[in-house]
Design a protein around this motif. Structure first.
Motif, PDB file in Angstrom:
ATOM      1  N   ASN A 158       0.831  -1.211   0.000  1.00  0.00           N
ATOM      2  CA  ASN A 158       0.000   0.000   0.000  1.00  0.00           C
ATOM      3  C   ASN A 158       0.862   1.255   0.000  1.00  0.00           C
ATOM      4  O   ASN A 158       0.592   2.224  -0.727  1.00  0.00           O
ATOM      5  CB  ASN A 158      -0.920   0.012   1.230  1.00  0.00           C
ATOM      6  CG  ASN A 158      -2.130  -0.880   1.056  1.00  0.00           C
ATOM      7  OD1 ASN A 158      -2.430  -1.336  -0.037  1.00  0.00           O
ATOM      8  ND2 ASN A 158      -2.828  -1.151   2.153  1.00  0.00           N
TER       9      ASN A 158
ATOM     10  N   GLU B 207       0.843   3.963  -2.987  1.00  0.00           N
ATOM     11  CA  GLU B 207       0.364   5.325  -2.751  1.00  0.00           C
ATOM     12  C   GLU B 207       1.465   6.372  -2.842  1.00  0.00           C
ATOM     13  O   GLU B 207       1.298   7.412  -3.481  1.00  0.00           O
ATOM     14  CB  GLU B 207      -0.299   5.402  -1.370  1.00  0.00           C
ATOM     15  CG  GLU B 207      -1.572   4.566  -1.273  1.00  0.00           C
ATOM     16  CD  GLU B 207      -2.016   4.352   0.167  1.00  0.00           C
ATOM     17  OE1 GLU B 207      -1.491   5.054   1.066  1.00  0.00           O
ATOM     18  OE2 GLU B 207      -2.872   3.471   0.417  1.00  0.00           O
TER      19      GLU B 207
ATOM     20  N   ARG C 248      -5.472   6.024  -2.490  1.00  0.00           N
ATOM     21  CA  ARG C 248      -5.324   5.490  -1.161  1.00  0.00           C
ATOM     22  C   ARG C 248      -6.255   4.298  -0.950  1.00  0.00           C
ATOM     23  O   ARG C 248      -7.409   4.320  -1.365  1.00  0.00           O
ATOM     24  CB  ARG C 248      -5.633   6.561  -0.115  1.00  0.00           C
ATOM     25  CG  ARG C 248      -5.461   6.088   1.332  1.00  0.00           C
ATOM     26  CD  ARG C 248      -5.660   7.234   2.301  1.00  0.00           C
ATOM     27  NE  ARG C 248      -5.570   6.781   3.672  1.00  0.00           N
ATOM     28  CZ  ARG C 248      -4.438   6.587   4.319  1.00  0.00           C
ATOM     29  NH1 ARG C 248      -3.295   6.824   3.706  1.00  0.00           N
ATOM     30  NH2 ARG C 248      -4.427   6.160   5.580  1.00  0.00           N
ATOM     31  N   ASP C 249      -5.732   3.247  -0.324  1.00  0.00           N
ATOM     32  CA  ASP C 249      -6.528   2.053  -0.052  1.00  0.00           C
ATOM     33  C   ASP C 249      -7.487   2.338   1.093  1.00  0.00           C
ATOM     34  O   ASP C 249      -7.077   2.763   2.169  1.00  0.00           O
ATOM     35  CB  ASP C 249      -5.607   0.885   0.306  1.00  0.00           C
ATOM     36  CG  ASP C 249      -6.386  -0.367   0.656  1.00  0.00           C
ATOM     37  OD1 ASP C 249      -7.281  -0.723  -0.118  1.00  0.00           O
ATOM     38  OD2 ASP C 249      -6.105  -0.980   1.711  1.00  0.00           O
TER      39      ASP C 249
END
Length: 403
Positions: free
Chosen positions: A390, A394, A401-402
């Protein structure tokens, strides 16, 4: 301790060395030849014996000025270049030297204090980190705040010139024999979760601290729970701004993810893997199977890439800049390669690889089985592989964004 010359050709480090770095490499090899005696190579005494060897090994490193070569000279280091750090890592791994007792404090806490600490904190804590007089553990993770560290609930209430800390930490390595701990504590419960955290140093002998070991799949108890009940800590032991500890913690986590010590371990594992593949008595020995050679070459290339990443990140630390999101690449690759090599060693060793230490016929005296079990957690500690992906997506690739 007198050093003696090391015979044999100069090692190939994969880079061109200038005269100063060649002299440094010779110094390190001479030190290892002199200091790495039978006592330091012993594996007796269990966990207590390993800790005591780590203390003594760190004392010897520090006496030679080699305990933290990447630290600035004014704080007891050498302001080493990235290539010098690479040379040092390579020699330490090749010699199969033990880890210093303050491995994490040298690689993570020390650079954090150098970057964020007050002059008094640097003067007080840094020399004792190097000497091993103070042994440190990290109090970040909590039962409900592991990968989502900013959700931590351990609270710190300001009372005059002290902070009163109450909460619980988990997966705390070395807590059973550490005498200091660096903590993340929520000191402003009304602020957004990453803005109300402070970074605190606490004496483990403080009233209200209780340590409970956690038994692992290996049978060891390297991790612990740490319970804090109304523990009083002077505000002078807050590193960086009060309520602004999240930025300080991110520096520590970046250093942890790069982890010079991780490159030492992974280089040692590669050497052991090559030896295991070539040794008579293993199912595929002697080394000659093209598929096995291909696997080993791939591992060697990955290890070399990780050495370079770690050396570059260390150079950034020398400039007072904590590693950025690139550290997540190092952490992701290191943990997954380390885990893959441990699994491959088990495949090479066959049934003997499943035998524990002390069992007749155990591969590498049981190290193959131990490494395999230990590496099950490699992709979890210091931030899971999912978290690292992640961050890479990002921060480096600009992906959404997760959520």
């Amino acid at each position: 301790m007198a050093a003696r010359a090391v015979d044999g050709p100069e090692r190939d480090y994969g880079v061109v060395l200038d005269e100063q770095t060649r002299a440094f490499a010779a110094e390190v090899r001479a030190f290892l030849a002199s200091a790495l005696d039978a006592d330091m190579r012993a594996r007796t005494g269990g966990e207590a014996g390993r800790v005591e060897r780590g203390r003594e090994w760190q004392r010897r490193l520090n006496a030679a000025g080699l305990a933290a070569i990447s630290w600035p000279t004014e704080y007891g280091g050498r302001s080493a270049t990235a290539v010098q750090q690479l040379v040092f890592n390579t020699e330490i791994a090749a010699a199969r030297a033990p880890e210093p007792v303050n491995r994490n404090a040298i690689n993570q806490l020390g650079p954090t204090i150098i970057q964020w600490g007050s002059p008094d904190q640097r003067e007080r804590y840094l020399p004792r980190i190097l000497s091993g007089e103070d042994v440190w553990c990290q109090g970040f993770s909590e039962p409900d705040a592991g990968s989502d560290l900013a959700s931590l609930r351990t609270r710190g209430v300001i009372d005059g010139d002290t902070m009163v800390i109450t909460g619980q930490k988990i997966w705390t390595s070395k807590a059973q024999y550490a005498n200091w701990i660096y903590l993340l504590v929520r000191t402003d419960p009304d602020a957004p979760k990453t803005r109300g955290i402070s970074y605190v140093l606490a004496d483990m002998a403080s009233p209200g601290i209780e340590v409970r070991p956690i038994r692992q799949i290996t049978g060891r108890a390297e991790f612990n729970e740490v319970f804090l009940t109304d523990v009083r800590v002077p505000l002078t032991q807050v590193v960086g701004p009060l309520h602004g500890g999240w930025r300080v913690a991110r520096s520590t986590l970046s250093y942890e993810r790069v982890g010079q010590s991780r490159t030492h371990r992974i280089e040692r594992r590669l050497r052991s893997l090559v030896s295991l593949a070539a040794r008579s008595g293993t199912p595929q020995a002697p080394l000659g199977d093209a598929a096995i050679e291909d696997r080993l070459v791939r591992f060697a290339a990955q290890v070399e890439a990780l050495r370079q990443i770690a050396a570059d990140a260390t150079a950034a630390g020398i400039r007072g800049v904590s590693p950025g999101p690139e550290a997540s690449i190092a952490k992701l690759l290191t943990s997954e390669v380390d885990q893959s090599m441990a699994t491959f060693a088990l495949e090479l060793a066959g049934p003997a690889g499943t035998l524990e230490r002390g069992s007749p016929g155990a591969a590498d005296d049981g190290d193959v089985a131990l490494a395999y079990l230990l590496m099950r957690a490699a992709t979890l500690g210091a931030g899971t592989s999912e978290i690292q992906r992640n961050i890479i997506g990002e921060k480096l690739l600009g992906l959404p964004r997760d959520v």
